[in-house]
Design an enzyme around this catalytic site. Structure first.
Site, PDB file in Angstrom:
ATOM      1  N   GLU A   1     -11.138   0.705  -3.433  1.00 17.95           N
ATOM      2  CA  GLU A   1     -11.429   0.317  -2.056  1.00 17.95           C
ATOM      3  C   GLU A   1     -12.062   1.466  -1.274  1.00 17.95           C
ATOM      4  O   GLU A   1     -11.555   2.594  -1.302  1.00 17.95           O
ATOM      5  CB  GLU A   1     -10.113  -0.133  -1.397  1.00 17.95           C
ATOM      6  CG  GLU A   1     -10.314  -0.726  -0.017  1.00 17.95           C
ATOM      7  CD  GLU A   1      -9.004  -1.217   0.596  1.00 17.95           C
ATOM      8  OE1 GLU A   1      -7.979  -1.259  -0.120  1.00 17.95           O
ATOM      9  OE2 GLU A   1      -9.010  -1.538   1.787  1.00 17.95           O
TER      10      GLU A   1
ATOM     11  N   SER B   1       0.863  -1.178   0.000  1.00 13.29           N
ATOM     12  CA  SER B   1       0.000   0.000   0.000  1.00 13.29           C
ATOM     13  C   SER B   1       0.899   1.227   0.000  1.00 13.29           C
ATOM     14  O   SER B   1       1.741   1.383   0.877  1.00 13.29           O
ATOM     15  CB  SER B   1      -0.862  -0.048   1.258  1.00 13.29           C
ATOM     16  OG  SER B   1      -1.558   1.156   1.427  1.00 13.29           O
TER      17      SER B   1
ATOM     18  N   ASP C   1      -7.224   3.103  -2.932  1.00 14.73           N
ATOM     19  CA  ASP C   1      -7.922   3.086  -1.643  1.00 14.73           C
ATOM     20  C   ASP C   1      -8.185   4.522  -1.213  1.00 14.73           C
ATOM     21  O   ASP C   1      -7.251   5.311  -1.067  1.00 14.73           O
ATOM     22  CB  ASP C   1      -7.044   2.371  -0.606  1.00 14.73           C
ATOM     23  CG  ASP C   1      -7.718   2.263   0.749  1.00 14.73           C
ATOM     24  OD1 ASP C   1      -8.899   2.656   0.880  1.00 14.73           O
ATOM     25  OD2 ASP C   1      -7.067   1.772   1.694  1.00 14.73           O
TER      26      ASP C   1
ATOM     27  N   GLY D   1      -4.036  -4.582   5.987  1.00 19.77           N
ATOM     28  CA  GLY D   1      -3.007  -4.356   6.996  1.00 19.77           C
ATOM     29  C   GLY D   1      -3.231  -3.036   7.700  1.00 19.77           C
ATOM     30  O   GLY D   1      -3.895  -2.144   7.173  1.00 19.77           O
TER      31      GLY D   1
ATOM     32  N   LYS E   1      -1.189  -0.848  -4.377  1.00 16.48           N
ATOM     33  CA  LYS E   1      -2.411  -0.107  -4.005  1.00 16.48           C
ATOM     34  C   LYS E   1      -2.017   1.326  -3.729  1.00 16.48           C
ATOM     35  O   LYS E   1      -1.121   1.587  -2.918  1.00 16.48           O
ATOM     36  CB  LYS E   1      -3.023  -0.780  -2.771  1.00 16.48           C
ATOM     37  CG  LYS E   1      -3.874   0.097  -1.881  1.00 16.48           C
ATOM     38  CD  LYS E   1      -4.638  -0.757  -0.879  1.00 16.48           C
ATOM     39  CE  LYS E   1      -4.723  -0.097   0.483  1.00 16.48           C
ATOM     40  NZ  LYS E   1      -5.449  -0.913   1.466  1.00 16.48           N
TER      41      LYS E   1
ATOM     42  N   LYS F   1      -9.782  -7.367   7.730  1.00 14.15           N
ATOM     43  CA  LYS F   1      -8.785  -7.057   8.763  1.00 14.15           C
ATOM     44  C   LYS F   1      -9.330  -7.655  10.041  1.00 14.15           C
ATOM     45  O   LYS F   1     -10.396  -7.236  10.511  1.00 14.15           O
ATOM     46  CB  LYS F   1      -8.629  -5.547   8.926  1.00 14.15           C
ATOM     47  CG  LYS F   1      -7.943  -4.846   7.772  1.00 14.15           C
ATOM     48  CD  LYS F   1      -7.928  -3.344   7.992  1.00 14.15           C
ATOM     49  CE  LYS F   1      -7.206  -2.639   6.855  1.00 14.15           C
ATOM     50  NZ  LYS F   1      -7.542  -1.194   6.816  1.00 14.15           N
TER      51      LYS F   1
ATOM     52  N   LYS G   1      -2.967   5.014  -2.402  1.00 18.18           N
ATOM     53  CA  LYS G   1      -3.896   5.811  -1.606  1.00 18.18           C
ATOM     54  C   LYS G   1      -4.294   7.026  -2.433  1.00 18.18           C
ATOM     55  O   LYS G   1      -3.424   7.641  -3.084  1.00 18.18           O
ATOM     56  CB  LYS G   1      -3.206   6.263  -0.320  1.00 18.18           C
ATOM     57  CG  LYS G   1      -2.921   5.122   0.639  1.00 18.18           C
ATOM     58  CD  LYS G   1      -4.217   4.647   1.249  1.00 18.18           C
ATOM     59  CE  LYS G   1      -3.964   3.610   2.325  1.00 18.18           C
ATOM     60  NZ  LYS G   1      -5.219   3.174   2.960  1.00 18.18           N
TER      61      LYS G   1
ATOM     62  N   ASP H   1     -13.805  -2.041   3.084  1.00 20.70           N
ATOM     63  CA  ASP H   1     -12.903  -2.210   4.223  1.00 20.70           C
ATOM     64  C   ASP H   1     -13.633  -1.701   5.476  1.00 20.70           C
ATOM     65  O   ASP H   1     -14.307  -2.481   6.167  1.00 20.70           O
ATOM     66  CB  ASP H   1     -11.605  -1.426   3.941  1.00 20.70           C
ATOM     67  CG  ASP H   1     -10.638  -1.376   5.107  1.00 20.70           C
ATOM     68  OD1 ASP H   1     -10.888  -2.026   6.131  1.00 20.70           O
ATOM     69  OD2 ASP H   1      -9.605  -0.664   5.012  1.00 20.70           O
TER      70      ASP H   1
HETATM   71  O1  NPG Z   1       0.477  -2.530   4.756  1.00 14.35           O
HETATM   72  O2  NPG Z   1      -0.238  -2.521   6.794  1.00 14.35           O
HETATM   73  C1  NPG Z   1      -0.163  -2.028   5.672  1.00 14.35           C
HETATM   74  C2  NPG Z   1      -0.881  -0.744   5.409  1.00 14.35           C
HETATM   75  C3  NPG Z   1      -2.055  -0.978   4.537  1.00 14.35           C
HETATM   76  O3  NPG Z   1      -3.010   0.970   3.599  1.00 14.35           O
HETATM   77  C4  NPG Z   1      -2.951   0.218   4.529  1.00 14.35           C
HETATM   78  N1  NPG Z   1      -3.676   0.397   5.617  1.00 14.35           N
HETATM   79  O4  NPG Z   1      -6.788   1.980   5.159  1.00 14.35           O
HETATM   80  O5  NPG Z   1      -6.091  -0.010   4.822  1.00 14.35           O
HETATM   81  C5  NPG Z   1      -5.904   1.121   5.252  1.00 14.35           C
HETATM   82  C6  NPG Z   1      -4.543   1.504   5.778  1.00 14.35           C
HETATM   83  C7  NPG Z   1      -4.480   1.914   7.225  1.00 14.35           C
HETATM   84  C8  NPG Z   1      -3.294   1.853   7.901  1.00 14.35           C
HETATM   85  C9  NPG Z   1      -5.563   2.351   7.909  1.00 14.35           C
HETATM   86  C10 NPG Z   1      -3.168   2.215   9.230  1.00 14.35           C
HETATM   87  C11 NPG Z   1      -5.455   2.725   9.234  1.00 14.35           C
HETATM   88  C12 NPG Z   1      -4.267   2.650   9.883  1.00 14.35           C
END
Ligand code: NPG
Length: 369
Positions: free
Chosen positions: A214, A136, A189, A291, A162, A263, A164, A239
């Site tokens: 997403e 991500s 996302d 994640g 992915k 998750k 953001k 999500d």
């Molecule tokens: O690789 O752990 C990872 C990060 C993946 O983008 C990611 N997480 O919205 O999914 C999400 C985002 C996130 C991370 C959201 C931390 C909230 C806290």
């Protein structure tokens, strides 16, 4: 019959290798609550996915700490029998707080599996020794900076990128990466940053051959997502909107998405995550493991979950080096083929390094019988 004798909470802090910017803001460090439970037979570890602020969800580190020390922890200590079969029921009187509950559910499950010498992946019916990893990529300052990060991750072997996005930093950026890499699995996302009024953005994204879009709309919405899904051909993935297996059933019924991000921390732990998986599998809806920048404890848990049969898309289970200069556990490493090995030791298969854990600890509290 097992009793929980002791619950140790720690707030731990680790620097991130690079700031992570999403539509919700910028993270420069990781802070989370880690729990170690001691039962009559074994110890078990759980990592809370709540963060420094209640932005991704209503929970945050201080709320998780409070609800565990005030309500959930004492309920486990008072119970005569705490096992994977009973733990969710013991925590059920208190509503919501799924991330806090997940921490204890996962820790109790880990302890039970360690006592039996069974791995979490085997208990979940995992059918893979290694899972396919994506990465991500946060919102970068410029398109060139984004390109450089994407190129670096692809060179490391990641099998899905992915990006953001947020309003104003979306179509052009994504189109640039798509042009550079016409064949890769690419997704975006939005972390709930858009509304149905942004249909032109979704129509433009629809032409970029994305694997999924997403959580474009409100973090609790299912109905508007169904409307949007009917209007575009790219699969929507939910999500934030999926907090339980019941939510997943509703999303399937309504046609709110074609893919689900699971998750375990968001849905109240590995046991509910398995139910979400099962509901989706019954509807032939592909899932993947999201994640939350977890340390090695949460990463090991996620890898076991992602080994289940319905997890057919690349997971946000990136290498420790993508997040931290030094992880709390032995580092998780990406294989050259873009996969990561699923731990096969008892329970989650990893334990924090005592010295690194100690150095990362910002606050601690112990609850005892
Ligand atoms: O690789 O752990 C990872 C990060 C993946 O983008 C990611 N997480 O919205 O999914 C999400 C985002 C996130 C991370 C959201 C931390 C909230 C806290």
């Amino acid at each position: 019959m097992t009793r929980v004798r002791r619950i140790e909470l720690r707030l731990v802090g680790l620097p991130l290798v690079r700031p992570f910017r999403t539509s919700m803001g910028v993270s420069t460090r990781k802070e989370c609550v880690l729990v170690r439970v001691e039962t009559d037979e074994a110890e078990g570890w759980g990592e809370c996915v709540a963060d420094l602020e209640p932005d991704y969800s209503a929970e945050w580190n201080a709320s998780a700490w409070d609800v565990v020390t005030t309500f959930l922890g004492p309920a486990l200590l008072a119970a005569d029998d705490v096992s994977p079969a009973t733990v969710e029921r013991l925590l059920a009187p208190w509503r919501g707080n799924r991330m806090a509950k997940a921490t204890l559910v996962d820790a109790v499950l880990d302890a039970e599996l360690r006592a039996r010498g069974a791995s979490l992946a085997s208990m979940l019916g995992g059918d893979k020794d290694a899972v396919v990893c994506g990465v991500s990529v946060g919102i970068a300052d410029t398109t060139d900076a984004l390109r450089e990060q994407v190129d670096g991750y692809l060179a490391e072997g990641y099998r899905r990128i992915k990006l953001k996005i947020e309003p104003g930093v979306d179509v052009e950026r994504v189109a640039a990466i798509r042009k550079d890499h016409p064949e890769i699995l690419l997704s975006v996302d939005a972390n709930a940053a858009y509304s149905l009024a942004d249909e032109d953005v979704f129509r433009a994204l629809d032409d970029l051959g994305l694997l999924m879009i997403e959580q474009p709309l409100h973090h609790e919405d299912l109905v508007d997502h169904a409307t949007l899904q009917a209007r575009i051909s790219t699969a929507l993935c939910l999500d934030e909107s999926i907090r339980s297996a019941a939510d997943a059933s509703a999303a399937i019924e309504l046609g709110s998405c074609r893919i689900v991000n699971i998750k375990q921390g968001r849905v109240g732990g590995v046991l509910e995550a398995r139910r979400v998986h099962d509901v989706c599998a019954a509807a032939a809806m592909p899932v993947w493991c999201g994640g939350m920048l977890e340390t090695g404890v949460g990463r090991a848990t996620n890898l076991a979950l992602a080994s289940m049969p319905g997890f057919t898309l690349p997971n946000d289970t990136s290498a420790s080096s993508r997040y931290f200069p030094e992880d709390l556990t032995d580092p998780f490493v990406l294989e050259r083929d873009g996969t990561m090995r699923v731990p096969d030791g008892p329970g989650i298969g990893v334990t924090p390094d005592p010295a690194r854990l100690e150095a990362a600890t910002l606050r601690r509290e112990t609850l005892e019988l």
